[in-house]
Motif scaffolding. Structure first.
Motif, PDB file in Angstrom:
ATOM      1  N   ASN A  17       1.059   4.121  -2.902  1.00  0.00           N
ATOM      2  CA  ASN A  17       0.899   5.544  -2.583  1.00  0.00           C
ATOM      3  C   ASN A  17       2.077   6.369  -3.084  1.00  0.00           C
ATOM      4  O   ASN A  17       1.893   7.472  -3.607  1.00  0.00           O
ATOM      5  CB  ASN A  17       0.716   5.742  -1.079  1.00  0.00           C
TER       6      ASN A  17
ATOM      7  N   GLU B 112       0.832  -1.218   0.000  1.00  0.00           N
ATOM      8  CA  GLU B 112       0.000   0.000   0.000  1.00  0.00           C
ATOM      9  C   GLU B 112       0.865   1.265   0.000  1.00  0.00           C
ATOM     10  O   GLU B 112       0.579   2.225  -0.720  1.00  0.00           O
ATOM     11  CB  GLU B 112      -0.935  -0.001   1.207  1.00  0.00           C
TER      12      GLU B 112
ATOM     13  N   GLU C 141      -1.203   1.427  -9.529  1.00  0.00           N
ATOM     14  CA  GLU C 141      -1.385  -0.024  -9.351  1.00  0.00           C
ATOM     15  C   GLU C 141      -0.649  -0.802 -10.449  1.00  0.00           C
ATOM     16  O   GLU C 141       0.014  -1.797 -10.179  1.00  0.00           O
ATOM     17  CB  GLU C 141      -2.871  -0.380  -9.374  1.00  0.00           C
TER      18      GLU C 141
END
Length: 178
Positions: free
Chosen positions: A147, A143, A167
């Motif tokens: 970010n 994650e 992603e």
């Protein structure tokens, strides 16, 4: 003897004039830097109005003729073509380095020594970043990496598709890594 009533200028005076021209270009885009940067309204010769806070757009609209200042504009355009972002930062950083170099030159430090000093500073900066600011990605988790990718790609080109591309980039890097 100059035939057109010109004045020959050399040395520190020329250097100061060149740097002043670069600083003038930087001052034009300075207030447009960052997410809360101010918009500039530019009016061309035929009255067309352009409103932008994008450094590349502003600098392209300027008709800079001074050779040294033109180099800053060209550096900004090259940054825009290669990366798509950071055009204002390039101009501001270069202008500040020139301003500081000019102060050193006025204090009788030879330009060769100033350049050597900048190169040495670059080496120390890279070393510091690697030793103190770089973080192993294994410790971050997916994650955090997504970010970071989203933040680094959130420019005017990617815009609203930043989540998708972040992603995608992280997935590609993970597949190549294994």
């Amino acid at each position: 003897n100059l035939k057109i009533d010109g004045v020959r200028v050399s040395g520190q005076e020329v250097r100061s004039q060149n740097i002043a021209a670069c600083i003038a270009v930087a001052n034009v885009v300075r207030s447009s830097l960052g997410p809360v940067g101010l918009d500039k309204m530019l009016v061309d010769d035929i009255g067309d109005v352009t409103i932008s806070n994008d450094g590349a757009t502003i600098l392209k609209q300027l008709e800079v003729e001074h050779p040294a200042a033109r180099l800053l504009v060209d550096a900004s355009i090259a940054q825009d073509e290669e990366v798509g972002d950071g055009t204002t930062s390039v101009v501001l950083l270069a202008a500040e380095l020139l301003r500081r170099a000019n102060e050193l030159a006025k204090n009788k430090i030879h330009p060769t020594n100033i350049i050597a000093g900048y190169r040495l500073a670059q080496k120390y900066a890279v070393k510091y970043i690697k030793e103190n600011l770089a973080v192993e990605t294994d410790a971050l988790g997916r994650e955090s990496i997504v970010n970071a990718a989203r933040t680094s790609m959130s420019s005017k080109i990617i815009g609203s598709e930043a989540d998708f591309f972040a992603e995608m980039v992280v997935s590609v890097v993970e597949s190549v890594r294994m």
